[in-house]
Motif scaffolding. Structure first.
Motif, PDB file in Angstrom:
ATOM      1  N   GLN A  34      -9.349 -29.981 -55.386  1.00 14.83           N
ATOM      2  CA  GLN A  34      -9.383 -29.437 -56.743  1.00 14.83           C
ATOM      3  C   GLN A  34      -8.251 -28.450 -57.000  1.00 14.83           C
ATOM      4  O   GLN A  34      -7.651 -28.437 -58.064  1.00 14.83           O
ATOM      5  CB  GLN A  34     -10.744 -28.777 -56.991  1.00 14.83           C
ATOM      6  CG  GLN A  34     -10.968 -28.305 -58.413  1.00 14.83           C
ATOM      7  CD  GLN A  34     -10.787 -26.803 -58.582  1.00 14.83           C
ATOM      8  OE1 GLN A  34     -10.783 -26.060 -57.597  1.00 14.83           O
ATOM      9  NE2 GLN A  34     -10.634 -26.362 -59.827  1.00 14.83           N
ATOM     10  N   LEU A  35      -7.925 -27.608 -56.026  1.00 11.04           N
ATOM     11  CA  LEU A  35      -6.863 -26.620 -56.192  1.00 11.04           C
ATOM     12  C   LEU A  35      -5.512 -27.295 -56.383  1.00 11.04           C
ATOM     13  O   LEU A  35      -4.709 -26.880 -57.225  1.00 11.04           O
ATOM     14  CB  LEU A  35      -6.824 -25.683 -54.983  1.00 11.04           C
ATOM     15  CG  LEU A  35      -5.739 -24.598 -55.000  1.00 11.04           C
ATOM     16  CD1 LEU A  35      -5.919 -23.691 -56.210  1.00 11.04           C
ATOM     17  CD2 LEU A  35      -5.766 -23.790 -53.704  1.00 11.04           C
ATOM     18  N   ILE A  36      -5.252 -28.369 -55.626  1.00 11.48           N
ATOM     19  CA  ILE A  36      -3.991 -29.093 -55.767  1.00 11.48           C
ATOM     20  C   ILE A  36      -3.927 -29.801 -57.116  1.00 11.48           C
ATOM     21  O   ILE A  36      -2.865 -29.867 -57.753  1.00 11.48           O
ATOM     22  CB  ILE A  36      -3.829 -30.106 -54.611  1.00 11.48           C
ATOM     23  CG1 ILE A  36      -3.690 -29.353 -53.281  1.00 11.48           C
ATOM     24  CG2 ILE A  36      -2.619 -31.002 -54.841  1.00 11.48           C
ATOM     25  CD1 ILE A  36      -3.554 -30.246 -52.084  1.00 11.48           C
ATOM     26  N   PRO A  46      -0.314 -24.189 -45.656  1.00 13.46           N
ATOM     27  CA  PRO A  46      -1.629 -23.520 -45.667  1.00 13.46           C
ATOM     28  C   PRO A  46      -1.563 -22.088 -46.175  1.00 13.46           C
ATOM     29  O   PRO A  46      -2.474 -21.629 -46.853  1.00 13.46           O
ATOM     30  CB  PRO A  46      -2.059 -23.580 -44.202  1.00 13.46           C
ATOM     31  CG  PRO A  46      -1.358 -24.789 -43.658  1.00 13.46           C
ATOM     32  CD  PRO A  46      -0.046 -24.835 -44.362  1.00 13.46           C
ATOM     33  N   GLU A  47      -0.484 -21.376 -45.858  1.00 11.03           N
ATOM     34  CA  GLU A  47      -0.337 -19.999 -46.342  1.00 11.03           C
ATOM     35  C   GLU A  47      -0.192 -19.968 -47.860  1.00 11.03           C
ATOM     36  O   GLU A  47      -0.788 -19.123 -48.539  1.00 11.03           O
ATOM     37  CB  GLU A  47       0.876 -19.336 -45.686  1.00 11.03           C
ATOM     38  CG  GLU A  47       0.735 -19.095 -44.184  1.00 11.03           C
ATOM     39  CD  GLU A  47       0.960 -20.360 -43.374  1.00 11.03           C
ATOM     40  OE1 GLU A  47       1.440 -21.369 -43.956  1.00 11.03           O
ATOM     41  OE2 GLU A  47       0.642 -20.351 -42.161  1.00 11.03           O
ATOM     42  N   GLN A  48       0.610 -20.901 -48.397  1.00 12.84           N
ATOM     43  CA  GLN A  48       0.783 -20.955 -49.851  1.00 12.84           C
ATOM     44  C   GLN A  48      -0.513 -21.346 -50.548  1.00 12.84           C
ATOM     45  O   GLN A  48      -0.835 -20.818 -51.617  1.00 12.84           O
ATOM     46  CB  GLN A  48       1.891 -21.956 -50.201  1.00 12.84           C
ATOM     47  CG  GLN A  48       3.285 -21.508 -49.773  1.00 12.84           C
ATOM     48  CD  GLN A  48       4.330 -22.594 -49.973  1.00 12.84           C
ATOM     49  OE1 GLN A  48       4.043 -23.781 -49.803  1.00 12.84           O
ATOM     50  NE2 GLN A  48       5.545 -22.188 -50.332  1.00 12.84           N
ATOM     51  N   LEU A  49      -1.261 -22.266 -49.948  1.00 13.22           N
ATOM     52  CA  LEU A  49      -2.545 -22.662 -50.530  1.00 13.22           C
ATOM     53  C   LEU A  49      -3.529 -21.499 -50.534  1.00 13.22           C
ATOM     54  O   LEU A  49      -4.332 -21.349 -51.471  1.00 13.22           O
ATOM     55  CB  LEU A  49      -3.134 -23.844 -49.761  1.00 13.22           C
ATOM     56  CG  LEU A  49      -2.455 -25.207 -49.970  1.00 13.22           C
ATOM     57  CD1 LEU A  49      -3.095 -26.258 -49.081  1.00 13.22           C
ATOM     58  CD2 LEU A  49      -2.550 -25.625 -51.439  1.00 13.22           C
ATOM     59  N   GLU A  55      -5.237 -16.622 -56.232  1.00 18.58           N
ATOM     60  CA  GLU A  55      -4.838 -16.482 -57.635  1.00 18.58           C
ATOM     61  C   GLU A  55      -5.822 -17.174 -58.573  1.00 18.58           C
ATOM     62  O   GLU A  55      -6.104 -16.674 -59.664  1.00 18.58           O
ATOM     63  CB  GLU A  55      -3.438 -17.069 -57.839  1.00 18.58           C
ATOM     64  CG  GLU A  55      -2.327 -16.262 -57.196  1.00 18.58           C
ATOM     65  CD  GLU A  55      -0.964 -16.882 -57.451  1.00 18.58           C
ATOM     66  OE1 GLU A  55      -0.922 -17.949 -58.125  1.00 18.58           O
ATOM     67  OE2 GLU A  55       0.051 -16.319 -56.994  1.00 18.58           O
ATOM     68  N   TYR A  56      -6.340 -18.314 -58.154  1.00 19.61           N
ATOM     69  CA  TYR A  56      -7.266 -19.076 -58.995  1.00 19.61           C
ATOM     70  C   TYR A  56      -8.733 -18.768 -58.700  1.00 19.61           C
ATOM     71  O   TYR A  56      -9.616 -19.482 -59.173  1.00 19.61           O
ATOM     72  CB  TYR A  56      -7.012 -20.582 -58.825  1.00 19.61           C
ATOM     73  CG  TYR A  56      -5.805 -21.079 -59.588  1.00 19.61           C
ATOM     74  CD1 TYR A  56      -5.926 -21.593 -60.875  1.00 19.61           C
ATOM     75  CD2 TYR A  56      -4.527 -21.030 -59.022  1.00 19.61           C
ATOM     76  CE1 TYR A  56      -4.819 -22.051 -61.574  1.00 19.61           C
ATOM     77  CE2 TYR A  56      -3.414 -21.481 -59.712  1.00 19.61           C
ATOM     78  CZ  TYR A  56      -3.571 -21.990 -60.983  1.00 19.61           C
ATOM     79  OH  TYR A  56      -2.472 -22.429 -61.675  1.00 19.61           O
TER      80      TYR A  56
END
Length: 342
Positions: A34-36, A46-49, A55-56
């Motif tokens: 869902q986030l992608i 993984p760090e960016q996710l 943020e979301y």
């Protein structure tokens, strides 16, 4: 007038609220994470996710996640395209003006030809011209858009060579991007080949505009015919006949003006249909608009682009609805307050 304005804007915000809920829900319904689907960051580490999840507000409840999503939308952040890896807002800004130009010109053409022809059908009610116009309107409305577009290219571009078959302007001309509206940008340009470029852009516009405008023009024919017949049956028209006014005076001074107001009331309802036709036409003529981009995104399963395109196109259609409502209210004061006289 104030009450009319408040009602329209309250309806606009309610519609936008429903659109954001639908768009947010699609991120759960599409395949994948869902986030992608929300961000389009398919190559994120993984760090960016983890940063994006923070943020979301992915760890919070659905209501908090929804408000976080809406907050990103208000800041112009619709994520990134999964195919081009460009910001969705950049893609939309680059493509929406071409769609606006095509649809607005097509709408004007459809009204310019459809409304007068519909009036002629009403004037010759139940006579040969009326029957002929109704038959043409039925045939024009029944022609599939994709078939008409391909036929137009085959006849006017391939066989006759009169008009170009694709694109918005020839590659020979370099026009600086200012508004995104090709004809406007050409007029604002200081190029020495300005008028040659304007003629070339107009030639590129003719076939797509005709294809998009045909079906709405046939609808305007029927709407104008019905509106004129209703006006001609009113008491003030009968009173004008009793005063001795000629038929042409009645048509041009009284009937036509009031019939046009009735037709304008339904223009907004036809605009969504016109946008649908324009999306198919953009694919056929390789028109660089948001409709073609959105259809390509559907084929490529670019879920972030689909969500962004849904919001932008729906907002564009609803804004046009509001503008037409204000025009109708300005022309017909009784429409500003439905309870007038009760």
């Amino acid at each position: 007038m104030l009450i009319f304005t408040l009602r329209r804007f309250s309806l606009f915000f309610f519609t936008m609220w429903l659109l954001t809920i639908l768009s947010f829900s699609l991120s759960f319904l599409f395949p994948g994470e869902q986030l992608i689907n929300l961000t389009g960051e398919i190559n994120a580490s993984p760090e960016q996710l983890a940063v994006l999840a923070n943020e979301y507000q992915q760890q919070a409840n659905l209501l908090t996640q929804y408000f976080s999503y809406v907050s990103h939308l208000f800041h112009g952040d619709m994520g990134y395209s999964m195919t081009s890896h460009l910001p969705i807002m950049t893609e939309i800004i680059n493509r929406l003006p071409a769609t606006v130009e095509l649809t607005c010109v097509a709408l004007l053409v459809a009204m310019f030809f459809g409304i007068p022809i519909g009036f002629c059908a009403a004037i010759y009610h139940r006579k040969a011209p009326d029957n002929f116009i109704l038959a043409i309107a039925m045939i024009g409305y029944s022609i599939p858009v994709f078939w008409l577009g391909i036929l137009a290219i085959l006849v006017f571009s391939v066989q006759l060579g009169w008009l170009p078959s694709a694109g918005q302007i020839s590659l020979l001309f370099e026009i600086k991007h200012v508004t995104g509206l090709q004809l406007v940008d050409i007029l604002l340009s200081d190029s020495e080949y300005k008028w040659q470029a304007f003629q070339d852009a107009t030639r590129h516009l003719i076939l797509p505009v005709i294809v998009v405008a045909l079906a709405p023009a046939t609808i305007f024919m029927r709407l104008a015919r019905t509106a004129m017949l209703e006006v001609l049956d009113t008491h003030y028209i009968k009173a004008a006949k009793a005063k001795g006014l000629t038929f042409s005076q009645i048509i041009y001074r009284h009937a036509m003006r009031n019939a046009v107001i009735k037709v304008i009331r339904d223009v907004g309802l036809q605009f969504a249909h016109l946008i649908t036709i324009a999306m198919v036409t953009e694919v056929i003529f390789s028109w660089p608009g948001i409709g073609r981009w959105l259809i390509e995104s559907i084929y490529q399963r670019d879920y972030t682009a689909i969500q962004g395109g849904l919001i932008v196109l729906s907002t564009f259609i609803f804004i046009v609805h509001i503008i037409i409502d204000f025009v109708y209210a300005a022309l017909n004061p009784l429409a500003r307050e439905p309870n007038h006289g009760t």
